[in-house]
Motif scaffolding. Sequence first.
Motif, PDB file in Angstrom:
ATOM      1  N   ALA A  76      15.418  -0.280  -1.449  1.00  0.00           N
ATOM      2  CA  ALA A  76      14.936  -1.397  -0.505  1.00  0.00           C
ATOM      3  C   ALA A  76      13.289  -1.239  -0.409  1.00  0.00           C
ATOM      4  O   ALA A  76      12.621  -2.205  -0.041  1.00  0.00           O
TER       5      ALA A  76
ATOM      6  N   SER B 295      18.112  -5.022  -3.014  1.00  0.00           N
ATOM      7  CA  SER B 295      18.331  -3.607  -3.297  1.00  0.00           C
ATOM      8  C   SER B 295      19.920  -3.460  -3.503  1.00  0.00           C
ATOM      9  O   SER B 295      20.330  -2.649  -4.400  1.00  0.00           O
TER      10      SER B 295
ATOM     11  N   ASP C 277      16.395  -5.528   1.362  1.00  0.00           N
ATOM     12  CA  ASP C 277      17.739  -4.923   1.674  1.00  0.00           C
ATOM     13  C   ASP C 277      18.729  -5.320   0.793  1.00  0.00           C
ATOM     14  O   ASP C 277      19.485  -4.402   0.272  1.00  0.00           O
TER      15      ASP C 277
ATOM     16  N   TRP D 291      11.430  -2.695  -3.119  1.00  0.00           N
ATOM     17  CA  TRP D 291      11.428  -4.115  -3.124  1.00  0.00           C
ATOM     18  C   TRP D 291      10.621  -4.775  -2.010  1.00  0.00           C
ATOM     19  O   TRP D 291       9.748  -5.494  -2.252  1.00  0.00           O
ATOM     20  N   ARG D 292      10.611  -3.961  -0.736  1.00  0.00           N
ATOM     21  CA  ARG D 292       9.805  -4.460   0.189  1.00  0.00           C
ATOM     22  C   ARG D 292       8.315  -4.341  -0.042  1.00  0.00           C
ATOM     23  O   ARG D 292       7.527  -5.380   0.118  1.00  0.00           O
TER      24      ARG D 292
END
Length: 165
Positions: free
Chosen positions: A47, A18, A15, A50-51
């Motif tokens: 996000a 991002s 999070d 990215w996760r």
Amino acid sequence: MSEIEIRRAVPQDADRLSEVHIRTWQLAYAGLIPQAVLDRLDIVARAARWRTTLENPKAQGRTWVALEDGDLIGFSSSGPARGDDPPWPLELWALYVHPRRHGSGAGKLLADAAIGELPAFLWVLDGNARAIRFYEKIGFTFDGATKDERHGGVVLHERRMVRGI
């Protein structure tokens, strides 16, 4: 002055990663990329990407984060060269420090974590004078290669910078 900590990124950073990623684009690329494209950048969608990246065992360990007083202020990513005819096997894929923290030393620490002193190359957005000055300061020079990337419906012109030993 606060100390900057560098560590490997973990999925729980997605999070904040991002947010830093998109806010940095919006501030650093203003005037270089159409504002409408920058305004459409989606922190929640980024996000999620990215996760997914940080949960992938093959991608783990390729992204580093800079923290100041526990707050994520920047990141770097590196890995195997992408594209045709790379000048070196190692590419600095990304290096972003939130503009409020430019000049803090985080960029150099993140570059050191991602590529150390190894020969490497990177692509920089044409016209991104601040980034170009930073990369030159840490030993990169233009080699004449260029490429165009599509992002958000616009073509971005990039120039390659290299650093050898």
